[in-house]
Design an enzyme around this catalytic site. Structure first.
Site, PDB file in Angstrom:
ATOM      1  N   GLU A  93     -21.359 116.629  61.887  1.00  0.00           N
ATOM      2  CA  GLU A  93     -22.522 116.881  60.681  1.00  0.00           C
ATOM      3  C   GLU A  93     -22.910 115.481  60.094  1.00  0.00           C
ATOM      4  O   GLU A  93     -22.243 114.790  60.266  1.00  0.00           O
ATOM      5  CB  GLU A  93     -21.473 117.477  59.571  1.00  0.00           C
ATOM      6  N   CYS A 106     -25.662 110.923  54.801  1.00  0.00           N
ATOM      7  CA  CYS A 106     -24.326 110.747  54.967  1.00  0.00           C
ATOM      8  C   CYS A 106     -23.931 111.099  56.395  1.00  0.00           C
ATOM      9  O   CYS A 106     -24.101 112.200  56.608  1.00  0.00           O
ATOM     10  CB  CYS A 106     -23.600 111.694  53.793  1.00  0.00           C
ATOM     11  N   CYS A 113     -11.144 113.572  62.649  1.00  0.00           N
ATOM     12  CA  CYS A 113     -10.529 112.669  62.023  1.00  0.00           C
ATOM     13  C   CYS A 113      -9.056 112.766  62.277  1.00  0.00           C
ATOM     14  O   CYS A 113      -8.440 113.674  62.198  1.00  0.00           O
ATOM     15  CB  CYS A 113     -10.961 112.769  60.536  1.00  0.00           C
ATOM     16  N   CYS A 117      -6.049 113.697  55.403  1.00  0.00           N
ATOM     17  CA  CYS A 117      -5.872 113.940  54.139  1.00  0.00           C
ATOM     18  C   CYS A 117      -5.872 115.379  53.642  1.00  0.00           C
ATOM     19  O   CYS A 117      -6.596 116.197  54.286  1.00  0.00           O
ATOM     20  CB  CYS A 117      -7.279 113.240  53.327  1.00  0.00           C
ATOM     21  N   CYS A 120      -9.179 117.609  52.667  1.00  0.00           N
ATOM     22  CA  CYS A 120     -10.575 117.260  53.172  1.00  0.00           C
ATOM     23  C   CYS A 120     -10.532 118.309  54.474  1.00  0.00           C
ATOM     24  O   CYS A 120      -9.363 118.371  55.097  1.00  0.00           O
ATOM     25  CB  CYS A 120     -10.190 115.967  53.714  1.00  0.00           C
ATOM     26  N   SER A 215     -11.463 105.226  49.077  1.00  0.00           N
ATOM     27  CA  SER A 215     -10.881 106.463  48.669  1.00  0.00           C
ATOM     28  C   SER A 215      -9.533 106.390  48.161  1.00  0.00           C
ATOM     29  O   SER A 215      -8.451 106.538  49.120  1.00  0.00           O
ATOM     30  CB  SER A 215     -10.980 107.736  49.970  1.00  0.00           C
ATOM     31  N   CYS A 334     -18.062 117.309  53.290  1.00  0.00           N
ATOM     32  CA  CYS A 334     -16.583 117.009  54.056  1.00  0.00           C
ATOM     33  C   CYS A 334     -16.300 118.087  55.284  1.00  0.00           C
ATOM     34  O   CYS A 334     -15.319 118.671  55.070  1.00  0.00           O
ATOM     35  CB  CYS A 334     -15.774 116.862  52.912  1.00  0.00           C
TER      36      CYS A 334
HETATM   37  N1  SAH Z   1     -12.633 108.542  55.938  1.00  0.00           N
HETATM   38  C1  SAH Z   1     -13.459 107.890  55.177  1.00  0.00           C
HETATM   39  C2  SAH Z   1     -14.982 108.644  54.841  1.00  0.00           C
HETATM   40  C3  SAH Z   1     -14.991 109.903  55.004  1.00  0.00           C
HETATM   41  S1  SAH Z   1     -14.482 111.072  53.539  1.00  0.00           S
HETATM   42  C4  SAH Z   1     -12.924 108.032  53.600  1.00  0.00           C
HETATM   43  O1  SAH Z   1     -11.655 108.699  53.566  1.00  0.00           O
HETATM   44  O2  SAH Z   1     -13.272 107.359  52.625  1.00  0.00           O
HETATM   45  C5  SAH Z   1     -15.586 110.855  52.350  1.00  0.00           C
HETATM   46  C6  SAH Z   1     -15.082 110.822  50.875  1.00  0.00           C
HETATM   47  O3  SAH Z   1     -15.076 112.287  50.667  1.00  0.00           O
HETATM   48  C7  SAH Z   1     -13.694 110.401  50.705  1.00  0.00           C
HETATM   49  O4  SAH Z   1     -13.705 109.642  49.532  1.00  0.00           O
HETATM   50  C8  SAH Z   1     -12.952 111.663  50.879  1.00  0.00           C
HETATM   51  O5  SAH Z   1     -11.475 111.479  50.209  1.00  0.00           O
HETATM   52  C9  SAH Z   1     -13.878 112.565  49.925  1.00  0.00           C
HETATM   53  N2  SAH Z   1     -13.402 113.819  50.155  1.00  0.00           N
HETATM   54  C10 SAH Z   1     -12.838 114.507  51.256  1.00  0.00           C
HETATM   55  N3  SAH Z   1     -12.489 115.935  50.943  1.00  0.00           N
HETATM   56  C11 SAH Z   1     -13.331 116.041  49.845  1.00  0.00           C
HETATM   57  C12 SAH Z   1     -12.951 117.317  49.142  1.00  0.00           C
HETATM   58  N4  SAH Z   1     -12.677 118.391  49.497  1.00  0.00           N
HETATM   59  N5  SAH Z   1     -13.639 117.254  47.889  1.00  0.00           N
HETATM   60  C13 SAH Z   1     -14.055 115.839  47.379  1.00  0.00           C
HETATM   61  N6  SAH Z   1     -14.179 114.749  48.011  1.00  0.00           N
HETATM   62  C14 SAH Z   1     -13.530 114.859  49.305  1.00  0.00           C
END
Ligand code: SAH
Length: 344
Positions: A93, A106, A113, A117, A120, A215, A334
């Site tokens: 995506e 983006c 991944c 997290c 996510c 993050s 995300c």
């Molecule tokens: N792996 C990298 C980049 C991808 S995620 C990272 O962790 O930074 C991009 C951003 O979106 C990160 O800050 C992540 O923590 C955030 N993110 C992921 N899921 C989310 C959600 N459900 N709501 C808001 N932000 C989210």
């Protein structure tokens, strides 16, 4: 076809190496590079090259393109979310946002991944594979081709952990930044990491002008380890130390992303802990209202708690903004679109 290489996977230097290896003058590499990033679909269109060179390019390479498999367009804020197909059948995506300072894409850096997290959507299904620099370039080119417009800014915040695919990501940045390529300035590129500490040191030493976003999502190791498993390997102290090194070496401000999750990390106590942690640091905090992911219990924080969180941080002199949510009605967050479509 089997042994051919996607020419978009080559750095400028690699292309020059190829040209020199074929006993041709170096400037041919510049010509080829310009054609690729002028988005030709075949080598035959490279009209200023000798026929023999076109033939050897055809023998050794192909010009990789991704396929647009689905697109959702939000009429309210002009956000577009794309599902793109790679040649091995995988999908990824990317999201195009329409900001006043230009079109911002983006992009994903991996198919899936392995950071897991908790909040996510990208974590579901784990890592399938890392993307090549050429595939990342094609995310930008395919979307630009689709809208018929140049893309001004790139954020590496889609699916995947950029620092888990470090070499290809750095190559991608160098190619996209190249004056004979798309020439997108490093200052227009933001790279976001969940906090793979050794790579933050490496990235600092690259001395690029890109923005580094971390993050963070919690200032407490207990909470952060619970929602971000990477913290069990690299604690907040180690992460902040790496950020301080980055700031010292590059003299650039770090952005900390903090998704506010109801009753998990959105209280006054959490804000004070974060303020204490970041006070005096050359940084900026971006508060993100959590995007609810189907099947996960986490809820987004209330508007009140977000506003008071911001107020507390500012009391510590920490510059704080609340991220505007674009595209929320089209699953533009995300990993949510891929999750809906993917079969594996
Ligand atoms: N792996 C990298 C980049 C991808 S995620 C990272 O962790 O930074 C991009 C951003 O979106 C990160 O800050 C992540 O923590 C955030 N993110 C992921 N899921 C989310 C959600 N459900 N709501 C808001 N932000 C989210």
């Amino acid at each position: 076809m089997q042994n051919k290489i996607d020419i978009k996977d080559l750095s400028y230097d690699e292309l020059e190496g190829y040209v020199i290896g074929n006993m041709l003058p170096k400037f041919r590499a510049g010509q080829i590079f310009e054609w690729i990033y002028r988005d030709v679909a075949s080598f035959k269109e490279m009209t200023n090259l000798p026929k023999a060179l076109i033939e050897s390019l055809e023998k050794d390479f192909y010009i990789g393109r991704v396929k647009i498999e689905a697109m959702q367009h939000s009429k309210t804020d002009n956000t577009r979310k794309y599902l793109l197909g790679l040649k091995d059948g995988n999908s990824l995506e990317c999201v195009l946002m329409d900001y006043s300072y230009g079109k911002t894409i983006c992009i994903s850096t991996q198919v899936g991944c392995r950071m897991y997290c908790e909040f996510c959507a990208s974590a579901t299904g784990g890592l399938i594979r890392s993307m090549t620099s050429g595939e990342m370039l094609e995310e930008v080119m395919a979307v630009s081709r689709d809208i018929g417009e140049r893309i001004a800014n790139i954020v590496l915040m889609g699916t995947g952990e950029p620092f888990d695919n470090y070499d290809q990501v750095i190559k991608f940045i160098k190619v996209i930044n190249h004056s004979k390529g798309l020439n997108i300035g490093q200052r227009h590129i933001t790279i976001s990491t969940s906090g793979i500490v050794p790579r933050i040191y490496n990235f600092a030493d690259e001395k690029l002008q890109c923005t580094l976003a971390i993050s963070l999502h919690a200032a407490d190791n207990g909470i952060r380890s619970r929602i971000m498993p990477i913290n069990r390997k690299y604690s907040i102290e180690k992460l902040i130390e790496a950020c301080e090194y980055y700031i010292k070496v590059t003299n650039k401000r770090v952005t900390f992303e903090y998704a506010l999750i109801k009753d998990i990390n959105d209280g006054a106590k959490d804000a004070h802990k974060l303020g204490t942690l970041l006070k005096g640091m050359l940084c900026h905090v971006n508060l993100i209202p959590l995007n609810k992911v189907e099947g996960k219990e986490y809820e987004k924080a209330s508007k009140n708690s977000i506003d008071s969180f911001k107020g507390i941080l500012e009391g510590y002199g920490v510059e704080t903004t609340i991220r505007r949510r674009l595209g929320s009605e089209i699953d533009a967050a995300c990993g949510q679109l891929r999750q809906k479509y993917k079969t594996h």
